[in-house]
Design a protein around this motif. Structure first.
Motif, short mmCIF file in Angstrom:
data_model
loop_
_atom_site.label_atom_id
_atom_site.label_comp_id
_atom_site.label_asym_id
_atom_site.label_seq_id
_atom_site.Cartn_x
_atom_site.Cartn_y
_atom_site.Cartn_z
N ARG A 35 65.27 7.88 56.61
CA ARG A 35 64.14 8.80 56.72
C ARG A 35 63.87 9.13 58.17
NH1 ARG A 35 58.91 6.71 54.02
NH2 ARG A 35 58.87 5.47 55.91
N ARG A 36 63.76 10.44 58.46
CA ARG A 36 63.53 10.93 59.81
C ARG A 36 62.11 10.58 60.26
NH1 ARG A 36 67.01 12.37 63.10
NH2 ARG A 36 65.54 13.82 63.99
N ALA A 37 61.99 10.02 61.46
CA ALA A 37 60.69 9.63 62.02
C ALA A 37 60.07 10.75 62.84
CB ALA A 37 60.84 8.37 62.88
N ARG A 38 60.85 11.78 63.13
CA ARG A 38 60.33 12.91 63.92
C ARG A 38 61.10 14.17 63.56
NH1 ARG A 38 62.37 10.19 69.52
NH2 ARG A 38 64.57 10.60 69.27
N SER A 39 60.63 15.30 64.05
CA SER A 39 61.26 16.59 63.75
C SER A 39 62.64 16.66 64.41
CB SER A 39 60.40 17.72 64.29
OG SER A 39 59.19 17.76 63.57
N PRO A 40 63.57 17.39 63.84
CA PRO A 40 63.43 18.17 62.62
C PRO A 40 63.46 17.28 61.37
CG PRO A 40 65.66 18.37 63.46
CD PRO A 40 64.89 17.55 64.46
N ALA A 41 62.86 17.76 60.30
CA ALA A 41 62.85 17.10 58.99
C ALA A 41 62.09 15.77 58.99
CB ALA A 41 64.27 16.92 58.45
N LYS A 42 61.04 15.67 59.78
CA LYS A 42 60.23 14.44 59.81
C LYS A 42 59.73 14.11 58.41
CE LYS A 42 56.18 12.28 61.78
NZ LYS A 42 55.06 12.39 62.71
N GLY A 43 59.92 12.84 58.00
CA GLY A 43 59.47 12.37 56.71
C GLY A 43 60.43 12.61 55.56
N PHE A 44 61.54 13.30 55.83
CA PHE A 44 62.53 13.58 54.79
C PHE A 44 63.63 12.52 54.83
CE2 PHE A 44 60.44 17.55 55.05
CZ PHE A 44 60.76 18.30 53.93
N TYR A 45 64.13 12.16 53.64
CA TYR A 45 65.31 11.31 53.56
C TYR A 45 66.54 12.21 53.68
CZ TYR A 45 62.76 7.13 52.38
OH TYR A 45 61.92 6.04 52.43
N THR A 46 67.52 11.69 54.40
CA THR A 46 68.73 12.45 54.68
C THR A 46 69.86 11.49 54.97
OG1 THR A 46 69.55 14.36 55.92
CG2 THR A 46 68.25 12.73 57.17
N LEU A 47 70.94 12.00 55.51
CA LEU A 47 72.09 11.19 55.92
C LEU A 47 72.01 10.94 57.42
CD1 LEU A 47 74.86 13.16 54.00
CD2 LEU A 47 73.65 11.09 53.24
N PRO A 48 72.49 9.79 57.88
CA PRO A 48 72.53 9.58 59.33
C PRO A 48 73.48 10.57 60.00
CG PRO A 48 73.61 7.77 58.19
CD PRO A 48 73.04 8.66 57.14
N GLY A 49 73.13 10.97 61.20
CA GLY A 49 73.96 11.89 61.95
C GLY A 49 73.19 12.56 63.06
N GLY A 50 73.81 13.52 63.71
CA GLY A 50 73.15 14.22 64.80
C GLY A 50 74.08 15.22 65.46
N ARG A 51 73.68 15.67 66.63
CA ARG A 51 74.40 16.74 67.34
C ARG A 51 75.74 16.28 67.90
NH1 ARG A 51 69.41 18.82 70.96
NH2 ARG A 51 68.03 19.15 69.21
N VAL A 52 76.67 17.23 67.90
CA VAL A 52 77.97 17.03 68.53
C VAL A 52 77.82 17.40 70.00
CG1 VAL A 52 80.38 17.78 68.55
CG2 VAL A 52 79.14 17.61 66.37
N GLU A 53 78.29 16.53 70.89
CA GLU A 53 78.22 16.81 72.32
C GLU A 53 79.42 17.64 72.75
OE1 GLU A 53 77.85 13.00 74.25
OE2 GLU A 53 75.90 12.63 73.33
N PHE A 54 79.26 18.40 73.83
CA PHE A 54 80.33 19.25 74.35
C PHE A 54 81.58 18.41 74.60
CE2 PHE A 54 82.75 21.27 77.72
CZ PHE A 54 82.92 22.54 77.18
N GLY A 55 82.72 18.89 74.09
CA GLY A 55 84.01 18.22 74.29
C GLY A 55 84.26 17.06 73.34
N GLU A 56 83.36 16.79 72.42
CA GLU A 56 83.48 15.66 71.50
C GLU A 56 84.03 16.14 70.17
OE1 GLU A 56 80.41 12.02 70.81
OE2 GLU A 56 79.60 14.01 70.40
N SER A 57 84.98 15.42 69.60
CA SER A 57 85.49 15.78 68.28
C SER A 57 84.42 15.46 67.22
CB SER A 57 86.78 15.02 67.97
OG SER A 57 86.49 13.67 67.67
N LEU A 58 84.55 16.09 66.06
CA LEU A 58 83.59 15.83 64.98
C LEU A 58 83.60 14.37 64.57
CD1 LEU A 58 84.11 19.00 62.73
CD2 LEU A 58 82.30 18.58 64.42
#
Length: 149
Positions: A35-58
């Motif tokens: 569950r997200r503790a802050r925006s975006p999607a604060k209070g929603f259950y989701t999958l762990p993950g986040g932004r891809v950094e420049f030059g980083e593979s998926l």
């Protein structure tokens, strides 16, 4: 002065679309939801993950984000699908293209970082009653098929 355990404020949303990754992690036929503790999607259950950094593979980004958010080690199985979160649908939280991967748990126990405030290992058909991010049940179903194949 705020208490040391206070949740930091959400950063302002980026002005451009952002590439992100998420992991549908299976362990003993259960899926990890956080569950997200802050925006975006604060209070929603989701999958762990986040932004891809420049030059980083998926895959590198996915392993890093899962480790940062949950401390888990995973085996990535394959791409389960993608979702697009637009500013209007995410409460103005930004524009994200999220590549979601099926994965298996291979080590460690969940330790959440400050971006998350709860987690659950659940049967994929036992998500009723939870506030979920858009498209999550479909991604979980696709990921389940990949892990069983």
């Amino acid at each position: 002065m705020p208490a040391a355990s206070a949740i930091p404020p959400s950063p302002p949303p980026p002005a451009r679309p952002q590439l992100a990754v998420s992991a549908a992690i299976f362990r003993d036929d259960k899926i990890l939801l956080v569950r997200r503790a802050r925006s975006p999607a604060k209070g929603f259950y989701t999958l762990p993950g986040g932004r891809v950094e420049f030059g980083e593979s998926l895959h590198t980004a996915l392993r890093r984000e899962v480790d940062e958010e949950t401390c888990l080690n995973i085996e990535i199985i394959g791409l389960a699908g993608w979702r697009e979160a637009l500013p209007a649908a995410s409460g103005g939280g930004g524009h994200y293209l999220i590549m979601s991967f099926a994965a298996r748990w291979i080590g460690n126990e969940v330790v959440l970082n400050d971006e998350l405030d709860d987690f659950k290992w659940l049967a994929p058909d036992g998500l009723g009653g939870l506030t979920l991010t858009d498209g999550l049940p479909e991604i979980i179903e696709a990921a389940k098929r990949l892990t069983q194949g």
